[in-house]
Design an enzyme around this catalytic site. Structure first.
Site, short mmCIF file in Angstrom:
data_model
loop_
_atom_site.label_atom_id
_atom_site.label_comp_id
_atom_site.label_asym_id
_atom_site.label_seq_id
_atom_site.Cartn_x
_atom_site.Cartn_y
_atom_site.Cartn_z
N ARG A 45 51.25 71.18 72.07
CA ARG A 45 52.47 71.86 72.52
C ARG A 45 53.44 71.96 71.34
O ARG A 45 53.20 71.39 70.28
CB ARG A 45 53.11 71.12 73.72
CG ARG A 45 53.21 69.62 73.46
CD ARG A 45 54.44 69.00 73.99
NE ARG A 45 55.64 69.55 73.41
CZ ARG A 45 56.10 69.26 72.18
NH1 ARG A 45 55.44 68.42 71.38
NH2 ARG A 45 57.23 69.80 71.73
N GLY A 46 54.55 72.68 71.59
CA GLY A 46 55.46 72.99 70.48
C GLY A 46 55.05 74.36 69.96
O GLY A 46 53.86 74.59 69.71
N ALA A 47 56.05 75.26 69.79
CA ALA A 47 55.72 76.66 69.54
C ALA A 47 54.76 76.89 68.36
O ALA A 47 53.71 77.53 68.53
CB ALA A 47 57.03 77.44 69.37
N ARG A 88 50.49 80.27 77.87
CA ARG A 88 51.92 79.94 77.98
C ARG A 88 52.72 81.16 77.50
O ARG A 88 52.45 81.69 76.42
CB ARG A 88 52.27 78.70 77.14
CG ARG A 88 51.57 77.44 77.66
CD ARG A 88 52.19 76.17 77.09
NE ARG A 88 53.48 75.89 77.67
CZ ARG A 88 54.32 74.96 77.20
NH1 ARG A 88 53.99 74.26 76.13
NH2 ARG A 88 55.48 74.74 77.79
N GLN A 193 59.25 64.76 76.15
CA GLN A 193 58.84 64.96 74.74
C GLN A 193 59.75 64.17 73.79
O GLN A 193 59.29 63.69 72.75
CB GLN A 193 58.92 66.45 74.37
CG GLN A 193 57.87 67.32 75.03
CD GLN A 193 58.39 67.96 76.29
OE1 GLN A 193 59.21 67.40 77.00
NE2 GLN A 193 57.91 69.14 76.60
N ASP A 234 61.54 78.39 70.82
CA ASP A 234 60.26 78.97 71.21
C ASP A 234 60.24 80.47 70.96
O ASP A 234 59.18 81.07 70.78
CB ASP A 234 59.97 78.66 72.67
CG ASP A 234 59.53 77.22 72.80
OD1 ASP A 234 60.42 76.34 72.84
OD2 ASP A 234 58.31 76.96 72.79
N ASN A 244 64.57 77.90 74.25
CA ASN A 244 64.07 76.58 73.84
C ASN A 244 64.00 75.72 75.10
O ASN A 244 64.35 76.15 76.20
CB ASN A 244 64.98 75.97 72.77
CG ASN A 244 64.36 74.74 72.13
OD1 ASN A 244 63.20 74.77 71.72
ND2 ASN A 244 65.08 73.63 72.06
N LYS A 245 63.52 74.50 74.93
CA LYS A 245 63.28 73.60 76.06
C LYS A 245 64.46 73.55 77.02
O LYS A 245 65.61 73.52 76.58
CB LYS A 245 62.97 72.21 75.49
CG LYS A 245 62.68 71.13 76.50
CD LYS A 245 61.61 71.50 77.50
CE LYS A 245 60.31 71.91 76.88
NZ LYS A 245 59.37 72.55 77.85
O1 MRU Z 1 57.09 72.90 76.42
P1 MRU Z 1 57.00 72.48 74.98
O2 MRU Z 1 56.96 71.01 74.79
O3 MRU Z 1 55.92 73.22 74.24
O4 MRU Z 1 58.39 72.99 74.37
C1 MRU Z 1 58.65 72.76 73.03
C2 MRU Z 1 60.01 73.14 72.62
O5 MRU Z 1 60.82 73.61 73.40
C3 MRU Z 1 60.32 73.01 71.16
O6 MRU Z 1 61.69 72.78 70.97
C4 MRU Z 1 59.94 74.31 70.44
O7 MRU Z 1 58.66 74.71 70.78
C5 MRU Z 1 60.04 74.18 68.98
S1 MRU Z 1 58.74 73.17 68.31
C6 MRU Z 1 58.99 73.23 66.66
#
Ligand code: MRU
Length: 343
Positions: A45-47, A88, A193, A234, A244-245
């Protein structure tokens, strides 16, 4: 450097992020469908990490194709791409990385070279991503004062990216340059996270970190205990609106209310200039059980309604600066981001 994934002997080796911090479990994936599931289940996970995993997923899909016919190969590969794209919806990095590989596939006239060219491109994306994160980190670290307490949300470190980190990469560079930085990490409900991954990574790096519940951030900001907020992204639309999250928008409003700078760290692979504003960014709705249950234990009464949007959109006017590997931009984002295209 801690890496979220590694291509090894024709397989994708992934550190399962759902098992951290209790266990370091590596998954060895041989089939693109396994990669799609790992992305959907947030094992990766993470963009930026999602984008890279999808790219290697496409390579795995290509490797299984038998046809020597170029047209047939491309049409079967298109199916693989579609399945990976459907995992996703919010992080644009996923579509960006798949598109980069697709361009290579379409541009390669020799069918016997296609598989090798795709792998080469996926590896290239990974190397470029890490280099971008390091450059972004250098730019961002200049904005962090010595002795600063930095609030962050979700997890943007090595495992969420190519391997260096974005918002956490900035904190990491500042720390490595000798700045005394302390981090306050939101726990980041519902997937935790911040509590599980940000705390784990910062501890490994020797950077002081304290975890707070998401609802405590406003109190810390209003009491003058935070010098700046740094988060990842994201997807950033052309006008600077940022997905973002979930919880990021509240932080941005609270930061502005309390006169605290709010920075977004976004590699160019997270910027989507094709969307004029954040209202066009698709926001993923995650399964209800992420809220109703913790580790199999039901928390809510049966029959109670639940909504679980995984991301929110922070309007650009709350963002002090967007930090990319091409430079730091401030309002008006709609022109300043475009100026970086050639950078
Ligand atoms: O749902 P996730 O854990 O994939 O969400 C991640 C985030 O929102 C991060 O802040 C974003 O992807 C940046 S990661 C460098």
């Amino acid at each position: 450097m801690l890496r979220p994934m590694e291509w090894k002997s024709g397989k994708l080796r992934l550190l399962d992020q759902t098992r951290l911090p209790e266990a370091e479990v590596y998954l060895e994936l041989e089939d693109y469908r396994e990669v799609a599931s790992a992305i959907r289940e947030m094992r990766v996970r993470g963009a930026p990490a999602i984008g890279l995993a999808a790219a290697y997923g496409l390579v795995l899909g290509a490797q299984k194709l038998q046809t020597p016919n170029r047209q047939e190969f491309l049409s079967e590969l298109a199916q693989v791409k579609e399945e990976l794209s459907a995992t996703r919806p919010t992080a644009v990095n996923l579509f960006w990385a798949l598109e980069r590989l697709w361009q290579v596939a379409e541009g390669e006239p020799d069918p016997s070279s296609l598989k090798a060219r795709l792998l080469e491109e996926a590896r290239c994306l990974e190397v470029e991503e890490v280099a971008a994160e390091q450059r972004l980190g250098e730019y961002g670290a200049q904005l962090i004062p010595d002795g600063a307490t930095v609030l962050t949300h979700c997890h943007t470190g090595s495992l969420a990216t190519g391997g260096y980190g974005t918002a956490l990469g900035i904190i990491r560079v500042a720390h490595e340059r000798g700045k005394r930085v302390k981090v306050i990490a939101d726990e980041t409900r519902p997937r935790l996270q911040g509590a599980r991954l940000t705390a784990w990574e910062l501890k490994r790096l020797g950077i002081p970190v304290m975890v707070i519940v998401d609802g405590a951030a406003g109190s810390f900001l209003s009491r003058g205990l935070i010098d700046c907020v740094v988060v990842g992204a994201d997807r950033v639309a052309a006008n600077g609106d940022t997905a973002n999250k979930i919880g990021t928008y509240s932080l941005a409003v609270l930061a502005m209310e309390n006169g605290v700078p709010f920075y977004v760290a976004a590699p160019w692979s997270s910027i989507d200039l094709s969307l004029p504003s954040g209202s066009e960014i698709p926001v993923e709705e995650r399964p209800e059980d992420e809220i109703t249950h913790i580790r199999g234990q039901r928390l809510l009464p049966q029959g109670v309604g639940v909504a679980n949007p995984a991301f929110d959109i922070t309007p650009h006017q709350y963002i002090t600066a967007i930090i990319t590997e091409r430079g730091v931009v401030r309002e008006p984002y709609v022109t300043k981001l475009k100026e970086l295209i050639s950078g």
